[in-house]
Design an enzyme around this catalytic site. Structure first.
Site, mmCIF file in Angstrom:
data_model
loop_
_atom_site.group_PDB
_atom_site.id
_atom_site.type_symbol
_atom_site.label_atom_id
_atom_site.label_comp_id
_atom_site.label_asym_id
_atom_site.label_seq_id
_atom_site.Cartn_x
_atom_site.Cartn_y
_atom_site.Cartn_z
ATOM 1 N N THR A 1 23.827 23.401 48.849
ATOM 2 C CA THR A 1 22.564 24.337 48.591
ATOM 3 C C THR A 1 23.076 25.747 48.127
ATOM 4 O O THR A 1 24.313 26.107 48.436
ATOM 5 C CB THR A 1 22.000 24.372 50.299
ATOM 6 O OG1 THR A 1 21.861 23.144 50.608
ATOM 7 C CG2 THR A 1 21.166 25.471 50.594
ATOM 8 N N ASP B 1 17.025 22.404 56.859
ATOM 9 C CA ASP B 1 17.023 23.767 57.464
ATOM 10 C C ASP B 1 16.759 24.737 56.478
ATOM 11 O O ASP B 1 16.134 25.912 56.742
ATOM 12 C CB ASP B 1 18.388 24.101 57.839
ATOM 13 C CG ASP B 1 19.329 24.179 56.908
ATOM 14 O OD1 ASP B 1 19.443 23.279 55.947
ATOM 15 O OD2 ASP B 1 20.130 25.129 57.191
ATOM 16 N N GLY C 1 21.954 20.355 57.603
ATOM 17 C CA GLY C 1 20.643 20.846 58.094
ATOM 18 C C GLY C 1 19.895 20.403 59.287
ATOM 19 O O GLY C 1 19.447 21.548 59.892
#
Lengths: 328, 328
Positions: free
Chosen positions: A193, A224, A247
């Protein structure tokens, strides 16, 4: 008159020095032994390029929002990171991307989930914030909105990369015969990410996050990153935060806003709040691996992570980008 | 021996009295003048029925999670509330439902968004929590998961109600020619989201929320209900919270977790924390209408709202349901 001009120049210089851009490119099992010198060079160069591009926006008086979007787009366009072009595959062999952006000056936010055809999900998140009555859009509806908003649309095949495809195949082989139980601890997953937090010359904070999610994710899973308060948060009264990691845990622990709350309600520094949440709270939970970048309105920042490494960097008013990868 | 039995009975009675179930059926422009006696009676009876069903679970030693799910299912099955059967319509004339549930004893959570064929979204959220590796699922993927998990699937036409269909048509007429700008203030919208917060005999908290979202919502919009920390949150160390209102604001202000953080980090009571967020913070923001139910692990609860009314109620260990609708 001359004195006034000089003072203005000094004031401008002082303001310009105040800008800060902090970025991450994902946390996970990133170790020196697992990284070739060439790969490391590529990661460093791309992160530096993103930091420089974001800094250029801030240096000429641009907003923290623009800096966040600009710098994240560069990581989205690179196949190195798990966002945009380098996104991992879902269990069904698709690339489904999530992103969010938040403006710390007014708490406006935009978020997208499950995009398959938008080249730069972070720009879609920003369009949601600025051009819709909503904060969070998902799936085909979000894609229709992004198309109507004039964003660049690509064929889903644009997101196919051999590296991520092979990773999915490996996971599919590994999980054969295993039950899909709750809270499997991710095995050697490199959470790629990407995220940015910026402070502009006007003293406004912004944060953004973009991701392909978890490799082998199922059933339209949302992580998330696009959840305001979990993976992304920004408010001038506390901090700008972007997270990366497993997440599901970051949602359950409301990580981004918990860090902000500790700064706001307990008077912690960015470092203390980051340690409290990323180290003390999450380290006590098996599988809750990851990290965060945290930036306050004075330019103080922290980059805590409880995994083996986290691609991360920052650039202050001097314009010199700094990049780190490993724990040491 | 007799004394020991007596003490056990007393202890059991003391425990049983400790249970608490608090519910809401949505906040909005609910006034005495706009409500017919017959409608009011229907709302009261259905809320009482839901409270009694949840209490029955708690009274026989069931979990707060079961009480939350059981009581919310009753409101979902009623056409009165904007959840399940009574869900509002999207701009495109569909019913797309969101829900979330959270277990305060271990911070496990499950959440679904954009469901169109699952009869009871709250049960889908619970299945995500208990039977998947993920926390949040959306769209077709979530529906596939719910089907595989054995939940009751219905034809989308099950959710059609004349009242909600007419409401959408009115809104479509009203908005003709108007630009779709950011943060339109909802006009006379009755947010009928439903939610519950429960405390069981073991001292565990749970919270759940279920909704059809905002009438006339577009582009796969996800509201605050399924966003952990925004519309739904529960942790034994602070509170269980379920919100209702203009969801976009509840996401941006991370309302549910902000209330929890004020209790945890500032030592506020449920009443103080509720007032701080629902009244002080949100009342300062035009359009940020809504409310919340808040319950702590000692059974203290608050039901603040800044709109004209909120369907709400509670039932303690004595099993007597209490229902309120208006501000006064």
């Amino acid at each position: 008159m001359k004195v006034a001009v000089l003072m203005m120049m000094l004031a401008t210089a002082a303001q310009a020095q105040k800008t800060m851009l902090v970025m991450h490119g994902g946390a996970g099992t990133i170790t020196r032994s697992s990284m070739s010198p060439d790969m490391e060079k590529q990661y460093r160069e791309t992160l530096e390029q993103a930091l420089r591009a974001g800094h250029a926006v801030l240096a000429k008086g641009g907003t923290s929002l623009d800096a966040v979007e600009t710098s994240i787009r560069i990581l989205e366009d690179s196949p190195l990171f798990n966002a945009g072009k380098g996104s991992v595959f879902t269990h069904d062999g698709r690339n489904e991307m999530d992103a969010a952006i938040m403006d710390g000056s007014n708490k406006k936010a935009g978020s997208v989930a499950g995009l398959t055809i938008v080249k730069n999900p972070i720009s879609a998140a920003r369009a949601v914030m600025e051009k819709s009555t909503h904060v969070m859009l998902a799936g085909r509806g979000a894609e229709l909105f992004a198309t109507q908003a004039g964003l660049e649309i690509v064929d889903p095949s644009y997101f196919w990369t051999e590296r991520r495809w092979k990773a999915l195949q490996n996971e599919l082989v590994k999980e054969q015969g295993k039950p899909v139980s709750h809270l499997d601890i991710p095995d050697e997953k490199k959470f790629g990410t990407v995220g940015a937090a910026a402070l502009d010359q006007s003293g406004n904070l912004a944060a953004g996050t973009s991701t392909g999610g978890t490799s082998n994710k199922r059933w339209g899973r949302i992580g998330d990153s696009p959840v305001i308060g979990a993976g992304t948060y920004a408010s001038n009264d506390s901090v700008a935060v972007s997270c990366t990691g497993a997440g599901e845990f970051f949602i359950r622990w409301t990580v981004a806003y918990d860090i902000a709350a500790l700064v706001k309600y307990r008077g912690m520094t960015v470092e203390q709040a980051g340690n409290e949440v990323i180290h003390k709270k999450l380290e006590a939970v098996p599988g809750a691996d990851g990290g965060a970048i945290i930036l306050d309105a004075k330019g103080n920042f922290a980059m805590p992570f409880n995994s083996e490494g986290m691609y991360r960097g920052w650039v202050g008013g001097d314009g010199i980008p700094h990049v780190l990868i490993y724990k040491d």
